[in-house]
Motif scaffolding. Structure first.
Motif, short mmCIF file in Angstrom:
data_model
loop_
_atom_site.label_atom_id
_atom_site.label_comp_id
_atom_site.label_asym_id
_atom_site.label_seq_id
_atom_site.Cartn_x
_atom_site.Cartn_y
_atom_site.Cartn_z
N ILE A 170 0.72 -1.23 -0.03
CA ILE A 170 0.00 0.01 0.12
C ILE A 170 0.81 1.21 -0.11
CG2 ILE A 170 -1.57 1.09 1.40
CD1 ILE A 170 -2.89 -1.23 2.00
N THR A 171 2.13 1.16 0.64
CA THR A 171 2.86 2.42 0.78
C THR A 171 3.15 3.02 -0.56
OG1 THR A 171 3.96 1.19 2.60
CG2 THR A 171 5.04 3.41 1.66
N ARG B 165 -0.56 3.49 -2.78
CA ARG B 165 -1.01 4.81 -2.29
C ARG B 165 -0.40 5.84 -2.82
NH1 ARG B 165 -2.17 7.51 3.35
NH2 ARG B 165 -0.40 6.83 4.10
N GLU B 166 0.79 5.94 -3.04
CA GLU B 166 1.71 7.20 -3.18
C GLU B 166 1.14 7.56 -4.74
OE1 GLU B 166 6.02 7.36 -1.14
OE2 GLU B 166 5.58 6.17 -2.90
N HIS C 147 -3.09 7.67 -4.86
CA HIS C 147 -3.90 8.33 -3.87
C HIS C 147 -5.03 7.91 -3.13
CE1 HIS C 147 -0.83 11.26 -4.52
NE2 HIS C 147 -1.10 11.22 -5.95
N GLN D 207 14.28 8.85 -1.73
CA GLN D 207 12.89 8.92 -1.52
C GLN D 207 11.80 8.62 -2.29
OE1 GLN D 207 10.96 10.17 1.92
NE2 GLN D 207 12.58 9.40 2.78
N ASN E 83 10.16 7.07 -5.77
CA ASN E 83 9.51 5.94 -5.78
C ASN E 83 8.65 5.86 -7.14
OD1 ASN E 83 7.48 7.96 -5.11
ND2 ASN E 83 8.17 7.43 -3.06
N SER F 167 5.61 6.92 -7.65
CA SER F 167 4.83 7.97 -8.10
C SER F 167 5.45 9.07 -8.82
CB SER F 167 4.17 8.45 -6.80
OG SER F 167 5.42 9.13 -6.07
N ASP G 2 2.40 8.83 -10.99
CA ASP G 2 1.30 9.67 -10.41
C ASP G 2 0.10 9.68 -11.34
OD1 ASP G 2 -0.17 11.39 -8.92
OD2 ASP G 2 1.71 11.71 -7.56
N LYS H 224 -0.47 13.90 -11.44
CA LYS H 224 0.24 14.86 -11.66
C LYS H 224 1.17 14.44 -13.03
CE LYS H 224 1.23 15.60 -6.98
NZ LYS H 224 2.06 14.99 -6.02
N LYS I 257 5.29 20.46 -4.31
CA LYS I 257 6.12 19.76 -3.15
C LYS I 257 6.62 20.71 -2.32
CE LYS I 257 8.84 15.86 -5.06
NZ LYS I 257 10.48 15.65 -5.40
N GLU J 190 11.33 19.70 0.81
CA GLU J 190 11.30 18.58 -0.04
C GLU J 190 11.96 18.95 -1.41
OE1 GLU J 190 7.90 15.31 -0.31
OE2 GLU J 190 7.13 17.35 0.00
N SER K 149 5.11 14.47 1.05
CA SER K 149 3.88 15.22 0.76
C SER K 149 2.79 14.16 0.10
CB SER K 149 3.97 16.29 0.07
OG SER K 149 4.85 16.13 -1.25
N GLU K 150 3.37 13.14 -0.54
CA GLU K 150 2.42 12.09 -1.44
C GLU K 150 1.74 11.34 -0.35
OE1 GLU K 150 2.39 12.06 -4.63
OE2 GLU K 150 4.22 13.44 -4.93
N ILE K 151 2.26 11.13 0.89
CA ILE K 151 1.59 10.01 1.75
C ILE K 151 1.21 10.91 3.11
CG2 ILE K 151 1.60 7.96 3.20
CD1 ILE K 151 3.83 7.13 1.13
#
Lengths: 390, 414, 298
Positions: A141-142, A145-146, A149, A222, A224, A226, A230, A233, A249, A253, C103-105
């Motif tokens: 899910i991590t 979900r990214e 959403h 970090q 991934n 997405s 995504d 986006k 962002k 970030e 910010s994505e999660i």
């Protein structure tokens, strides 16, 4: 007699158990201490360290070598077993954290099934690790979900006994042979920012890899799925070359990957009003690379890592062995004559500043450079002599 | 020689234009009250999960209890300290306390969601609860107040029993019973008087303990561990001003001569008590350094300043002046300010200061809540008027010589 | 004038005094339970793991026989636009907050009764309708409650909710830590359904150990704070987060139990009923003395 028997039995069990254990241990060059906290681990008391991930040696296995499809059906109650396209996920993992993304510290030997550690029941004694359902879900899910959403169950699960099941299976089959396309590395990216004084940030992706020697992981820690997948986006990668792209962002970030190296740099280094040109050593550092330095890799002068060390423009800072006799002046294009070969460098090059014109007035009242030369001009410079410099 | 006075029922017309307005207000309140019982608290009030308590607790209960403090302060003065001089005001103060607490009890009754379980605290005890203590004390004190008022009832009916028709035969036995009751009460009344004072001290202070458990939900200008002490001190300090306030209103309303002789002497005692209260309030503010909250301009800081300035400091100064003490008008204004100050203090403590961390809308009392509160106050005034017109409560100059009694509320002479 | 001599006065006063104190000293039979067991249970909520699926909201309603929408309706994420609070129709809700690390999660936070170790509601309730059980649960008893809502005033987490819309038999509603389920060996409904086990059910001591371990192993991921370990004297439900808890709208609370000050005042005033009884005696004495003085003046 009794004692002897006891000792014999004890010894034999010890040998036996040791042998047995060593068999089940993966053949790695780990020391016992990596996993065990005591001198003699036994079956009864293996005194295992909690999680020796960092110190474990990982064995690299490429995505192509791994299982294509894994069926996860241990806990299916409401849903059909999940058909997990392992290979394509492994390929995706290769772009970020590798096998360890999912397999923790279990990458060093035969892969253990998740359920060996993650128990089936939620109500259990050892609650330090999540149960199997949670372990699976957390892994999936991590990322899902990214980019999506949402927490949609049906993107992995098919309800039992529905038409959906068949279509799901079919979709899984088509994915079996599918591989993740190779990543296309962008050459140049232009980011539009809210900075009034420097709206545009031009990022030369190729330079950072090819010239500065950055590894993917240096910046893409970090990152991934997405990044490309995504749903909401438009990713920078899909945009035409050089077109400004907007990404939502937070400020920190945005700056995080850059600040790993550019922390102490001025904002205007990256933030400019127009699209910046490619890297130019002279513009960036105020020190033009001459024909010798141009051919060197950055690490040759600025240290081994890609976090470069700033240098001064004093030649001897690097060329520590530039002394009379050891330096072949010929490589500069001027072969010194007999009279000048023995002369100390600083006699002509005042303060050992080799960027400036040499002076003759220290010895000669009537001579000046370049009208008078202390030797003969030579045309070509050999790479061999280059090597001898170092 | 002193002028002797004697409690007498006032013989005047009950209905006046003011009374009719009060009746209309009371009827309006009763209408809303019916709605509360038929449709529930949510339908009538603006209370929510964020603001569980509103003006029914802040005004009807908390302010009601505080303003009924005249009962125990005058009882303490008149009976415990035996200052016979003030006996004239003891009975009206007792009546106010009795009616006040009755309406407090009714206020609690309508505010609690399960009114039919109001008797639960009697058998289900929770010693650590401040509310339990307040509840039990109020229940007992209300009983004590009724007992204390009984002699007045006896006095009214002994020798005047006049049941008609089929009940005629009851006249004699009832009268005998009343005489017996009166005798018994006259011997034991001091127990109830002391109990009344002790119970009042306890629950007046525990009313302050109530909000302490709300902790950071309560604005720091009010939230302090000495809240019980401040509540007790403010209750004591509002006792006499309340007696003066109602005595002057009653005198005006019934066209009687204000008993300035007693009232101004009573007024001299207000300033010292008010001064002690002010000292504790300011001292607490400086020790906890809460004055920093006064620098920000918001509802809480403004209300605190109004409460302190108009409710304590200005009347304190007024009560120190001889001219104020001797003028009925100024005495009335000064007393009203103290009453207003304590009223506002209770409202502030229970409503204004309550600032929950999660809220969707600020609490503003609904028309229903205000109607019921106003209706109850109107009912209280109407009941007071009815009682003083039918029972010997308010002292009037007596033609006959009558010695000052030791226990005026006992009322009978032996 | 009452023909009461001094001896009578003293006698009656003494009798009355003992009667009142005797009445009050008698231990309350119906006192509420307030047990703080060593191995009380708790739940560790790891907000960095929670995905905001809101299945717990559905499971909770289902377990408590409350009217609810079908489970698949709970995937609606538009409810996160506004902060929600547990109320009489939902014992638990999930709120969403921005995540500074990614910010994505977004960070999702489940809210329900914290089941304090020293509950303000248990201390405050006028009739002792709240109880702290050995299992850690703080529950409410409908047969006692009079609906005064003092528990709502007292609760530092603003959790108990009241059925304001009911004219008859309105109830106080709050999470009961699935007291009926745990009694028969089942897990709390929310813990059971959580797909990622963001909620870990276990003994509070174990949970604190596990939480500390997670912080130690991932110091960059977690803020070094277990919410509920010390807040208001400790709570059964514990939280881990990747940002300051105030940003997740947790109340800022001290380490002292919420009912501490008011209970010590209460117990101070009523220390074995000595203060009220001595006040009674004092006033009685005062009355007697002034009476004698007046008499001698006469």
């Amino acid at each position: 007699m009794k004692k002897l028997i006891i000792i014999l039995i004890g010894l034999s069990t010890l040998c036996f158990s040791q042998k047995k254990i060593s068999k089940s241990h993966p053949e790695t060059n780990l020391t016992c201490k990596t996993c065990h906290s005591c001198e003699v681990p036994t079956r009864q008391d293996p005194c295992l360290n909690a999680c020796p991930r960092a110190s474990m040696v990982t064995v690299y296995q490429s995505a192509e070598q791994t299982k294509n499809v894994v069926t996860l059906g241990d806990i299916s109650k409401k849903y059909e077993p999940v058909i997990f396209q392992h290979r394509i996920h492994a390929e995706m993992a290769e772009m970020s954290g590798g096998c360890a993304t999912c397999h923790h510290y279990n990458t060093s030997g035969p892969i253990q099934p998740c359920k060996n550690c993650h128990l089936l029941n939620r109500k259990r004694d050892d609650i330090s690790k999540p149960d199997l359902e949670a372990a699976y879900h957390r892994q999936c899910i991590t990322c899902h979900r990214e980019w999506s959403h949402q927490n949609s169950c049906v993107s992995c699960h098919a309800l039992k006994n529905t038409t959906q099941t068949a279509s799901q299976l079919k979709a899984a089959q088509t994915l079996e042979t599918k591989t993740h396309p190779k990543l296309v590395e962008p050459k140049k990216l232009v980011f539009e920012t809210n900075d009034k004084d420097g709206r545009l940030v031009t990022f030369y992706h190729d330079e950072h890899i090819n010239i500065f020697g950055a590894k993917c992981i240096n910046c893409h820690q970090q990152q991934n799925c997405s990044m490309c997948h995504d749903k909401d986006k438009v990713s920078s990668i899909n945009s035409p070359e050089g077109m400004p792209v907007k990404i939502q962002k937070s400020k920190s970030e945005h700056h995080k990957p850059c600040f790993a190296c550019h922390q102490n740099d001025d904002c205007s280094l990256c933030h400019q009003q127009k699209i910046a040109g490619p890297f130019n050593h002279e513009i960036r550092t105020g020190w033009a690379l001459n024909r010798f330095h141009e051919k060197l890799s950055c690490t040759k002068c600025h240290g081994t890592t890609y976090k470069f060390v700033k240098l001064d423009n004093n030649c001897v800072s690097c060329h520590k062995d530039w002394k009379v006799g050891s330096f072949n002046h010929q490589i500069t294009g001027l072969k010194l004559d007999e009279n000048h070969v023995e002369v100390d460098c600083a006699d002509c090059h005042a303060n050992k500043d080799f960027s400036k014109t040499p002076v003759c007035t220290n010895c000669h009242d009537d001579k000046s450079f370049p009208k008078d030369r202390p030797g003969k001009l030579v045309s070509s410079v050999q790479t061999k002599t280059m090597k001898s410099v170092k | 020689m002193e002028l002797f006075t004697r409690p007498t029922a006032i013989n005047k017309k009950y209905f006046t234009p003011g009374v009719i307005i009060l009746i209309l207000l009371a009827l309006n309140g009763l209408g809303w009250l019916a709605a509360r019982f038929i449709f529930g608290i949510g339908a009538v009030t603006n209370l929510s999960n964020q603001y569980p308590w509103g003006i029914w607790i802040g005004i009807d209960v908390a302010a009601g209890v505080a303003l009924a403090a005249g009962g125990f302060t005058t009882a303490a003065l008149g009976h415990v300290m035996h200052r016979e001089y003030y006996h004239d005001v003891v009975r009206p103060a007792l009546l106010t306390a009795m009616l006040g607490y009755t309406f407090v009890a009714i206020g609690v009754f309508i505010d609690i969601g399960r009114w039919y379980y109001i008797w639960h605290p009697l058998i289900m005890w929770n010693g650590s609860s401040a509310l339990f203590e307040v509840g039990i004390c109020v229940m007992i004190y209300l009983t004590v107040l009724y007992i204390e008022f009984l002699p007045t009832v006896c006095e009214r009916f002994i020798g005047h029993m006049n049941l008609k028709g089929g009940l005629k035969f009851l006249n004699r036995p009832v009268e005998k019973l009343l005489i017996l009751l009166n005798r018994g009460l006259s011997k034991t009344m001091f127990i109830f008087i002391i109990a009344g004072v002790v119970l009042s001290t306890l629950h007046q202070s525990s009313l302050g303990t109530l909000m302490i458990i709300a902790g950071p939900k309560m604005h720091p200008l009010w939230q302090t561990p000495i809240l019980p002490l401040l509540f007790l001190l403010s209750a004591i300090s509002v006792g006499f001003p309340m007696v003066i306030f109602e005595s002057l209103i009653a005198a005006r309303s019934f066209g009687l001569k204000p008993e300035m002789r007693v009232l101004s002497r009573l007024g001299t005692m207000v300033a010292p008590i008010l001064g002690v209260y002010l000292a504790f309030k300011l001292g607490d503010m400086f020790i906890r350094e809460t004055f920093v909250y006064l620098t920000s301009f918001n509802l809480q800081s403004v209300m605190f300043v109004i409460e302190l300035l108009f409710g304590v400091i200005i009347p304190l100064r007024m009560f120190l002046s001889k001219a104020v003490l001797n003028s009925p008008l100024w005495l009335f204004i000064a007393s009203s300010l103290v009453v207003f100050g304590v009223f506002l203090n209770r409202l502030n403590n229970f409503v204004i200061a309550y600032n929950p961390p999660y809220k969707f809308a600020t609490y503003i009392p609904s028309i229903g809540e205000i109607s019921i509160t106003v209706g109850f106050i109107s009912l209280l005034v109407l009941a007071y008027r009815f009682i003083v017109m039918n029972f010997p409560v308010i002292s009037q100059p007596d033609k006959k010589y009558s010695p000052a009694t030791k226990f005026a509320i006992r009322g009978s002479e032996e | 004038m009452a023909k009461q001599n001094r001896r009578d006065f003293l006698k009656t006063a003494a009798v009355a005094g003992t009667a009142i104190s005797g009445l009050s000293i008698k231990p309350a039979k119906a006192a509420p339970k307030n047990i703080l067991s060593e191995d009380r249970m708790g739940v560790l909520v790891d907000t960095t793991v929670c995905i905001g699926c809101r299945n717990c909201e559905w499971a909770c309603k289902n377990a408590h026989n409350m009217p609810t929408q079908p489970q698949d309706k709970y995937s609606d994420r538009s409810v996160f636009k506004e902060m929600r609070r547990p109320d009489e129709n939902a014992f638990t809700v999930v709120n969403e907050y921005p995540n500074p690390q990614n910010s994505e999660i977004p960070t999702d936070v489940k809210v329900q009764c914290m089941h304090c170790d020293h509950p303000a509601c248990v201390s405050a309730c006028i009739v002792g309708a709240f109880s702290k059980h050995e299992s850690g649960a703080v529950t409410w008893d409908t047969t006692r409650c009079i609906g005064c809502r003092y528990c709502m005033v007292a609760c530092p987490f603003q959790v108990p909710a009241f059925q304001f819309d009911k004219a008859l038999n309105p109830q106080i509603k709050k999470c009961d830590f699935c007291y009926e389920r745990t009694k028969v060996g089942k897990l709390p409904a929310c813990v059971e359904i959580c797909p990622v086990e963001a909620l870990t059910y276990g003994s509070r001591i174990d949970l604190i150990r596990i939480a500390r371990d997670r912080i130690r192993r991932n110091p960059e991921k977690y803020v070094n704070h277990i919410f509920g370990e010390f807040e208001v004297g400790g709570t059964s439900w514990l939280y881990l987060a990747n940002q300051d808890f105030s940003k997740l709208q947790f109340p800022k609370l001290g380490e002292k139990p919420a009912p501490g000050v008011s209970e010590s005042i209460q117990h101070g005033i009523f220390a074995y009923f000595v203060p009220p009884v001595s006040l009674y005696a004092l006033l009685g004495g005062l009355m007697w003395i002034t009476k004698r003085k007046n008499e001698s003046e006469e």
